[in-house]
Design an enzyme around this catalytic site. Sequence first.
Site, PDB file in Angstrom:
ATOM      1  N   HIS A 134      67.802  54.661  -0.922  1.00 18.47           N
ATOM      2  CA  HIS A 134      67.197  53.331  -0.790  1.00 18.47           C
ATOM      3  C   HIS A 134      66.049  53.458   0.221  1.00 18.47           C
ATOM      4  CE1 HIS A 134      66.963  49.142   0.710  1.00 18.47           C
ATOM      5  NE2 HIS A 134      67.581  48.790  -0.401  1.00 18.47           N
ATOM      6  N   GLN A 214      76.414  50.662  -0.110  1.00 19.84           N
ATOM      7  CA  GLN A 214      77.039  50.431  -1.418  1.00 19.84           C
ATOM      8  C   GLN A 214      78.427  51.072  -1.506  1.00 19.84           C
ATOM      9  OE1 GLN A 214      75.834  48.437  -3.600  1.00 19.84           O
ATOM     10  NE2 GLN A 214      73.773  48.199  -2.805  1.00 19.84           N
ATOM     11  N   LYS A 237      77.485  42.960   1.745  1.00 18.32           N
ATOM     12  CA  LYS A 237      77.885  43.642   0.503  1.00 18.32           C
ATOM     13  C   LYS A 237      79.395  43.888   0.503  1.00 18.32           C
ATOM     14  CE  LYS A 237      73.442  46.013   0.356  1.00 18.32           C
ATOM     15  NZ  LYS A 237      72.575  45.332  -0.595  1.00 18.32           N
ATOM     16  N   CYS A 375      64.463  48.721  -4.604  1.00 21.78           N
ATOM     17  CA  CYS A 375      64.135  49.357  -3.316  1.00 21.78           C
ATOM     18  C   CYS A 375      64.480  50.841  -3.351  1.00 21.78           C
ATOM     19  CB  CYS A 375      64.830  48.666  -2.137  1.00 21.78           C
ATOM     20  SG  CYS A 375      64.494  46.911  -2.046  1.00 21.78           S
TER      21      CYS A 375
HETATM   22  N1  C6P Z   1      70.414  47.141  -1.378  1.00 24.03           N
HETATM   23  C1  C6P Z   1      70.256  46.171  -3.594  1.00 24.03           C
HETATM   24  O1  C6P Z   1      70.051  45.230  -4.372  1.00 24.03           O
HETATM   25  P1  C6P Z   1      70.347  45.638   4.031  1.00 24.03           P
HETATM   26  O2  C6P Z   1      69.181  44.980   3.351  1.00 24.03           O
HETATM   27  O3  C6P Z   1      69.981  46.144   5.407  1.00 24.03           O
HETATM   28  O4  C6P Z   1      71.586  44.816   4.018  1.00 24.03           O
HETATM   29  O5  C6P Z   1      70.732  46.915   3.126  1.00 24.03           O
HETATM   30  C2  C6P Z   1      69.743  47.847   2.790  1.00 24.03           C
HETATM   31  C3  C6P Z   1      70.314  48.877   1.881  1.00 24.03           C
HETATM   32  C4  C6P Z   1      70.456  50.178   2.341  1.00 24.03           C
HETATM   33  N2  C6P Z   1      71.018  51.134   1.586  1.00 24.03           N
HETATM   34  C5  C6P Z   1      71.455  50.881   0.345  1.00 24.03           C
HETATM   35  C6  C6P Z   1      72.115  51.986  -0.429  1.00 24.03           C
HETATM   36  C7  C6P Z   1      71.346  49.595  -0.185  1.00 24.03           C
HETATM   37  O6  C6P Z   1      71.809  49.349  -1.409  1.00 24.03           O
HETATM   38  C8  C6P Z   1      70.736  48.568   0.594  1.00 24.03           C
HETATM   39  C9  C6P Z   1      70.527  47.196   0.028  1.00 24.03           C
HETATM   40  C10 C6P Z   1      70.290  45.897  -2.111  1.00 24.03           C
HETATM   41  O7  C6P Z   1      70.459  47.297  -3.997  1.00 24.03           O
HETATM   42  C11 C6P Z   1      69.134  45.063  -1.670  1.00 24.03           C
HETATM   43  S1  C6P Z   1      67.598  45.932  -1.750  1.00 24.03           S
END
Ligand code: C6P
Length: 417
Positions: A134, A214, A237, A375
């Site tokens: 990501h 995740q 999440k 992302c």
């Molecule tokens: N992925 C998705 O729709 P934050 O935004 O800090 O809570 O998490 C960021 C993030 C970092 N690593 C991974 C593997 C992620 O999946 C995510 C967030 C969401 O896939 C929003 S972009």
Amino acid sequence: MHPNPITEAPSSTFDVLRAREDFPAIHQEVHGKPLVYLDSAATSLKPRAVIDAVVEVYAKDCANIHRAVHLLSQRATFRYEEARKKVQAFLNAEKKSEIIFTRGTTEAINLVAQSFGESALREGDEVLVTELEHHSNIVPWQMLCQRTGAKLVVVPMTDRGEVLRESFEEKLSDRTKIVALTHVSNALGTVLPVPELIALAHERGAVVLLDGAQAVSHVEVDVRALDCDFYAFSGHKLYGPTGIGVLYGKERLLEGMPPYQGGGDMIRSVTFEETIYNDLPYKFEAGTPNIAGAIGLGAAVDYYCSFDRESVHAHESQVLRYATDALESLPGVRLIGTAPGKVATLSFLMDAAHPHDIGTIVDAEGVAIRTGHHCAQPVMEHFGIAATARASLGMYNTTDDIDALVRALEKVRELFG
Ligand code: C6P
């Protein structure tokens, strides 16, 4: 009521219909259709227990923490620190002081990149990431490399979306100082073989950070068994609130790291000549934190742990298999990311329509999925595409939800031919 995770063992069978009752947002209509929520990788729905915990903080224990002797402040402080203990137990961290509350995964990774990274890296050193990351686990390291003269090295993935041990070993070198890996890919659902990758990285003396955004809601996480040095995740999440997350770090490393931000609560004493920093974990929690968020996250951990997690994961795997079979049998649908053992996430393309059109049409049918690059643009680049449609699962999804998705995708095919 669910069993209290401290006093009662959870049942080894997972009753998804009963669990669904706990999530008020599921029981609504969108565009005149019952909501089918398949976007839990972006953020999961929240159970009543979490919503109530957050409301209770603002309605009752509404005070700042670690600062006052009055009762409300004591209650808020107690509940905030209890939440930290719940997260400690959830990750099986050795000490409560190894759990730092952050705004989320992104802030946790930035904290390590800035605080640990800047003191550990020299010109010519290397930071190793994978092609599956990501952006939150790429950009902070890129910025660090720009500041220090270190190099970002990327382990490629296969066309199924796997990271192979051989490719990882090939990129690992004596110059590798930091290895930053996603535990589970958000775009493809791949589970990386992190125990063996961590062991290989440690053999070369590198420090390992896992991005668990995740992973926490789909696989078992035990930071001591994994022996990772840092672990980052987001509360939202894991059925918890937004704006709260966690950085786990080994005490030995955290002790040696400079503060990430300066301000209130991270100090023991301040004069204009000198500031003495607070002990862990407060050294890394400058300013008034997200008190209700942390308490809400504690409630989310309690809620999630009130189930037998193996049976929740088994339920999700069964729904994922059902969804995979269903989508594979739809003409003109191509799955992106087919690693064995993947979890909770199905990225796909349709010959007939662009992902954004898919997303719009299925939304009109009441089905919420995410479309775009998720992302994870390097993942898209690997497959030579700009975007995918992505259906992702939470504990509350059923095969009926997948049937609704399939019906909605058939509508897409009818409209786009
Ligand atoms: N992925 C998705 O729709 P934050 O935004 O800090 O809570 O998490 C960021 C993030 C970092 N690593 C991974 C593997 C992620 O999946 C995510 C967030 C969401 O896939 C929003 S972009």
